[in-house]
Design a protein around this motif. Sequence first.
Motif, mmCIF file in Angstrom:
data_model
loop_
_atom_site.group_PDB
_atom_site.id
_atom_site.type_symbol
_atom_site.label_atom_id
_atom_site.label_comp_id
_atom_site.label_asym_id
_atom_site.label_seq_id
_atom_site.Cartn_x
_atom_site.Cartn_y
_atom_site.Cartn_z
ATOM 1 N N LEU A 189 1.150 -1.417 0.253
ATOM 2 C CA LEU A 189 -0.343 -0.107 0.166
ATOM 3 C C LEU A 189 0.541 1.465 -0.001
ATOM 4 C CD1 LEU A 189 -2.825 1.645 0.284
ATOM 5 C CD2 LEU A 189 -2.405 1.329 2.267
ATOM 6 N N GLY A 209 -6.146 0.688 4.181
ATOM 7 C CA GLY A 209 -6.675 -0.759 3.827
ATOM 8 C C GLY A 209 -7.725 -1.153 4.534
ATOM 9 N N LYS A 210 -8.698 0.287 5.011
ATOM 10 C CA LYS A 210 -10.200 0.089 5.556
ATOM 11 C C LYS A 210 -10.717 1.557 5.624
ATOM 12 C CE LYS A 210 -8.293 -2.386 9.474
ATOM 13 N NZ LYS A 210 -7.113 -2.086 9.103
ATOM 14 N N THR A 259 -18.479 -1.194 7.067
ATOM 15 C CA THR A 259 -18.457 -1.695 5.208
ATOM 16 C C THR A 259 -18.923 -0.880 4.313
ATOM 17 O OG1 THR A 259 -18.453 -3.905 6.565
ATOM 18 C CG2 THR A 259 -19.595 -3.972 4.296
ATOM 19 N N SER A 264 -7.330 -3.069 -9.631
ATOM 20 C CA SER A 264 -6.327 -4.221 -10.520
ATOM 21 C C SER A 264 -5.730 -3.221 -11.266
ATOM 22 C CB SER A 264 -7.644 -4.656 -10.873
ATOM 23 O OG SER A 264 -8.565 -4.791 -12.145
ATOM 24 N N VAL A 277 -8.641 2.535 -0.529
ATOM 25 C CA VAL A 277 -8.136 2.180 1.056
ATOM 26 C C VAL A 277 -7.388 1.165 0.530
ATOM 27 C CG1 VAL A 277 -10.087 3.356 2.442
ATOM 28 C CG2 VAL A 277 -10.436 1.210 1.395
ATOM 29 N N ARG A 278 -7.681 0.313 -0.477
ATOM 30 C CA ARG A 278 -7.125 -0.664 -0.830
ATOM 31 C C ARG A 278 -6.099 -0.465 -1.394
ATOM 32 N NH1 ARG A 278 -12.322 -2.575 -1.729
ATOM 33 N NH2 ARG A 278 -12.022 -1.733 -4.092
ATOM 34 N N GLY A 305 -13.776 2.409 -1.263
ATOM 35 C CA GLY A 305 -12.760 1.046 -0.764
ATOM 36 C C GLY A 305 -11.316 0.856 -2.200
ATOM 37 N N VAL A 306 -11.735 1.625 -3.495
ATOM 38 C CA VAL A 306 -10.473 1.321 -4.049
ATOM 39 C C VAL A 306 -9.701 2.183 -3.599
ATOM 40 C CG1 VAL A 306 -9.356 1.958 -6.554
ATOM 41 C CG2 VAL A 306 -12.030 0.805 -6.013
ATOM 42 N N THR A 349 -10.437 7.794 6.372
ATOM 43 C CA THR A 349 -9.937 6.746 5.799
ATOM 44 C C THR A 349 -8.390 6.480 6.379
ATOM 45 O OG1 THR A 349 -8.995 8.065 4.364
ATOM 46 C CG2 THR A 349 -10.485 7.181 3.892
#
Length: 829
Positions: A4, A218-219, A42, A151, A146-147, A143-144, A215
């Motif tokens: 990350l 990862g979460k 979530t 892809s 924090v990840r 979500g994108v 933020t």
Amino acid sequence: MSTLVATMRDMSLSTASKAVLRPNYGTSGRQFPCWVNAFEVTPSNITCYHYDVKILPDKPTTPPRLNRQIWAHLDENMNVFEGVPVAYDGRAMAYSPSKLPADEGTWKILLPEDDGGTSTKSKPRMFEITIRFTRTIDLSKLGVFVRGGASDGTIPDASEIQSATQALNVLIQHGPVLMYPSRAAAFFLSPENKQHATIAKGLEMWRGFYTSLRTGPGKLFVNIDIASQPMYQSGDLPAVVLAFLRAQSRGISFASLSASKIPARAYVEVDRFIRNVKITLKAKGPEGIEPVRKIKSLEKTSASDTRFKIEEKDYTEHYGIALQRPDFPCVRVSKVAVWPLELCDVQPGQKYSKKLDPDQTAEAIKFTTVGPKDRVPLLKYGLGRIQPDNTQISPTNKASALEKWGVKINKEPMVVTARELQPPTINYKMRPVQPREGVWDMRGNHFHQAATIQSWLVFVFDSDRFFPVEQAQDSIMGLVSACQSVGLNITNQRPAIHYVPRGCDIPGFILSKGAELVQKEGRPPQMLICYLPRKPCDEYALIKRFGDVEKGVATQCLFINKAKRGNNQYYGNIALKMNVKLRGINSILDVGGLGPIAEKPTMVIGCDVTHPSPGSMAPSIAALVGSMDSTCTLYGTSIRVQSAHLETIAQFEEMVIELIKQFEAKLKTRPLQVGAIRCAIEKLGGGYAPTVTYVVCGKRHHMSFFPKNDADADRKNFNVKSGTTIDTDITSPLQFDWYTQSHASLLGTGRSAHYTVLVDDAKYSADVLQQLVFNLAQLILKRDDDDSSTAISSHSGASEEKLRQQHLKEYVNRLKSIHSNHSEALFFL
């Protein structure tokens, strides 16, 4: 997490240019699990719809509380949204999980009075609300982000993240702020035990909850913190007035509320206190409801002396109520309506926005203090009000708005990995000490470099009736004993005690006693000990100006109430301050604890801005201190006056230059590492280019930490131990930041410092910089705020801004340079 961090380096967020990317995560220190007041979220993957909201009339601006009443009427009474859970921020923005039936619409609303009745005012509460669609917001982008990206390697834009975060924050706060009194991002609940929540002068404390979506690496998580708000006591208005008056005289009873017995000054004070407070008349009107109105003023006549005219019928006949206390005064609620005091109830949930006095503050602290073990259950209770389960859903809220949006908040607080950093070795004269859990014992030890006081003066700014000379002598002996126990030598242990005459020329009086001392001992005083009667105290500013600006003599103020019950710990803290004011050195870090600072000439700079109290016309004061030696124990000072409430230090560059020149004059070299702005360095010229590391320390955040296991907690109050550091899970996914608990917590739940690195030319690793910052925090120079500056206030004139500028000019002229005797003394402590 390393993946990350690597991904974040390539991001184009605007914040990347304002802060340093995290070089790595810290690894040093003993690891242990720790609860945080954060609940993982979530996120929803839906696309929500953003609408602009405009409510007319907008002059004067309608407050958020009224806006939400209008919104609730539009939603619940007019069913405009047809069951869609639209979230409204109380001002100008609304968010919907699906497209509304119409992209744009305007509705006229006649808002009922607060008591539910029809408006009897000449101007009824008529409003016009317009809603207009502006754009869509893709919540899945959070979500994108924090990840670490999608892809295909793409990263969401900063504006997308900000918009999605703002939408979910409004959603999370929407339900509670509609149901409960609120302030910004916090809502408040009525206390279950009103007696326990009551504080002085007719107020009560309400406990509530602050919320903010954040933020993390990862979460996503929602930060929930305990908040508090003083409110007017609800219920019987005479009881509220009595509680207000009892603060001045405990012997006052209900009999004292007779209109003829309330002193004129008390009338004025009570009138100011209850004006604009909403009250309910405990008698039903023609519509069968108890009317609600705001108090316009407190009348000076009793109910028996006031003529009530209601449809030409006697007041008692109309309402069927016989007054039990017709001698009580009345309150005016309109130009024509007056209500008897005894028939009025104060409505609950009315915020008190003025500053609390010292007695109220002390009582409020007792109510709001919550220890770590009690905090987690309270946070879960607050979450239940934000995200109700099936047993809490009311008939009017058949399903949670969060559920309809597809957002779910975990019911258990997050557990993160904390690290306990090793404390540095502190060097004193007799022997080094190793702090344990943020504290250490100085018994049998001396200051590293203790000052000597050969001559000093003692002044008492109160009558000898309230602070007799015997008590003053006892206090001086306690202070002398504490000073000698740490090596601060005092030659004359029984100095003369001078009582300052009331209303005299204070600087002149001090000068005269100083002249007497010179004539007697052949030397001027090195220290002035001043006993003050209260906080705040007008004499304080005069004393500090005399000592710090005009004469360059050290001054130490003690407050009489504290001195009367002073003990070894109290006087020991005073000794800490006295020594550094006389250019002594209390303690230094062991060379190993200084890390990179010991390797080359380095200046550590600290800066802050002090703002005036709300409503004051005084300006703000900006101050910089810079270390003047290799051990970071001697500091030079630069102070400026600037416009009120300006957070930016307006003259920062010239203040930094001033400190660098002072450093160069003392050490014959310029610092090679400086925590300051490059522009200031460039102005010095000569190819001077030191490395700059700039770290911001924040305390006004809402993150709290509680050890999961008792073995990892402070033994006294179960807080996290000194040195606890967290730089994962709840920190920024991008920036170089961390939290550290620098000292042991004494009361309630400790608040760690939040550090963010804005510039780091030295390229420090996380371990090196985190340990260095923690070590420097151990150089404690004082512990209690025994000296507190007096807040200067003034009344408003014809033009507030003009008056502010006038005050700024006056303060600039009044703030002179600090006396050269204090160039490296910490006179400001």
